[in-house]
Scaffold this motif. Structure first.
Motif, PDB file in Angstrom:
ATOM      1  N   LYS A 152       0.822  -1.221   0.000  1.00 15.10           N
ATOM      2  CA  LYS A 152       0.000   0.000   0.000  1.00 15.10           C
ATOM      3  C   LYS A 152       0.850   1.263   0.000  1.00 15.10           C
ATOM      4  N   CYS A 153       1.797   1.362   0.950  1.00 15.85           N
ATOM      5  CA  CYS A 153       2.565   2.607   1.096  1.00 15.85           C
ATOM      6  C   CYS A 153       4.039   2.457   0.702  1.00 15.85           C
ATOM      7  N   GLY A 154       4.513   1.224   0.498  1.00 19.54           N
ATOM      8  CA  GLY A 154       5.900   1.015   0.101  1.00 19.54           C
ATOM      9  C   GLY A 154       6.895   1.007   1.249  1.00 19.54           C
ATOM     10  N   SER A 155       6.417   0.922   2.471  1.00 15.80           N
ATOM     11  CA  SER A 155       7.296   0.934   3.635  1.00 15.80           C
ATOM     12  C   SER A 155       8.075  -0.375   3.741  1.00 15.80           C
ATOM     13  N   ARG A 156       9.343  -0.260   4.083  1.00 14.56           N
ATOM     14  CA  ARG A 156      10.197  -1.440   4.258  1.00 14.56           C
ATOM     15  C   ARG A 156      10.276  -1.856   5.725  1.00 14.56           C
ATOM     16  N   ARG A 157       9.483  -1.249   6.579  1.00 20.43           N
ATOM     17  CA  ARG A 157       9.544  -1.527   8.011  1.00 20.43           C
ATOM     18  C   ARG A 157       8.652  -2.686   8.431  1.00 20.43           C
ATOM     19  N   ILE A 158       8.172  -3.512   7.488  1.00 19.09           N
ATOM     20  CA  ILE A 158       7.346  -4.657   7.865  1.00 19.09           C
ATOM     21  C   ILE A 158       8.204  -5.821   8.346  1.00 19.09           C
ATOM     22  N   VAL A 159       9.529  -5.695   8.228  1.00 17.55           N
ATOM     23  CA  VAL A 159      10.449  -6.731   8.680  1.00 17.55           C
ATOM     24  C   VAL A 159      11.293  -6.175   9.819  1.00 17.55           C
ATOM     25  N   VAL A 173       0.647  -6.388   9.815  1.00 16.98           N
ATOM     26  CA  VAL A 173       0.070  -5.044   9.707  1.00 16.98           C
ATOM     27  C   VAL A 173       1.223  -4.066   9.519  1.00 16.98           C
ATOM     28  N   CYS A 174       1.084  -3.182   8.537  1.00 19.72           N
ATOM     29  CA  CYS A 174       2.141  -2.199   8.265  1.00 19.72           C
ATOM     30  C   CYS A 174       2.228  -1.215   9.430  1.00 19.72           C
ATOM     31  N   PRO A 175       3.442  -0.966   9.962  1.00 14.86           N
ATOM     32  CA  PRO A 175       3.573  -0.043  11.080  1.00 14.86           C
ATOM     33  C   PRO A 175       3.343   1.423  10.706  1.00 14.86           C
ATOM     34  N   GLU A 176       3.393   1.758   9.430  1.00 17.22           N
ATOM     35  CA  GLU A 176       3.216   3.153   9.025  1.00 17.22           C
ATOM     36  C   GLU A 176       1.780   3.465   8.606  1.00 17.22           C
ATOM     37  N   CYS A 177       1.223   2.674   7.677  1.00 14.97           N
ATOM     38  CA  CYS A 177      -0.129   2.985   7.192  1.00 14.97           C
ATOM     39  C   CYS A 177      -1.204   2.157   7.890  1.00 14.97           C
ATOM     40  N   HIS A 178      -0.830   1.184   8.718  1.00  7.04           N
ATOM     41  CA  HIS A 178      -1.727   0.348   9.511  1.00  7.04           C
ATOM     42  C   HIS A 178      -2.704  -0.455   8.660  1.00  7.04           C
TER      43      HIS A 178
END
Length: 109
Positions: A71-78, A92-97
């Motif tokens: 959805k947002c392209g965040s690499r913080r899911i790992v 769950v994505c930590p940035e866009c939830h």
């Protein structure tokens, strides 16, 4: 195409194997100072260990480009450990939830 969970597992395996091979080559290098003979054998083992470690690192880093939030392209899911080895894959994505389906193939997003 593989799912995010499969890519995460293979990346974790490759990065852990690379760490083990780097530690093995360091141990063999230290062994060179203790042993009186057999330097050629130790040099060959160190070389093979380092080549294997570099290949595992390359294959491990290749999977990094697929571990992102669609959805947002965040690499913080790992979440990673001290040596960069992946530890946890978030659902769950930590940035866009947004909820992430980690079992769905990557090319289907």
């Amino acid at each position: 195409m593989k799912s995010r969970r499969e890519i995460f597992s293979s990346r974790k395996l490759f990065m852990f194997l690379a760490l083990v091979l780097y530690c093995t080559s360091f141990f063999l290098f230290q062994l060179c100072f203790i042993v009186k003979s057999g330097y050629v054998t130790l040099f060959a083992l160190i070389s093979l260990s380092l080549v294997g470690a570099v290949l595992c690192s390359i294959f491990g880093h290749k999977g990094k480009e697929y571990l992102y939030c669609p959805k947002c392209g965040s690499r913080r899911i790992v979440q990673t450990t001290l040596f960069g080895i992946p530890d946890k894959l978030y659902n769950v994505c930590p940035e866009c939830h947004e909820k992430i389906d980690n079992d769905k193939p990557v090319n289907k997003d």
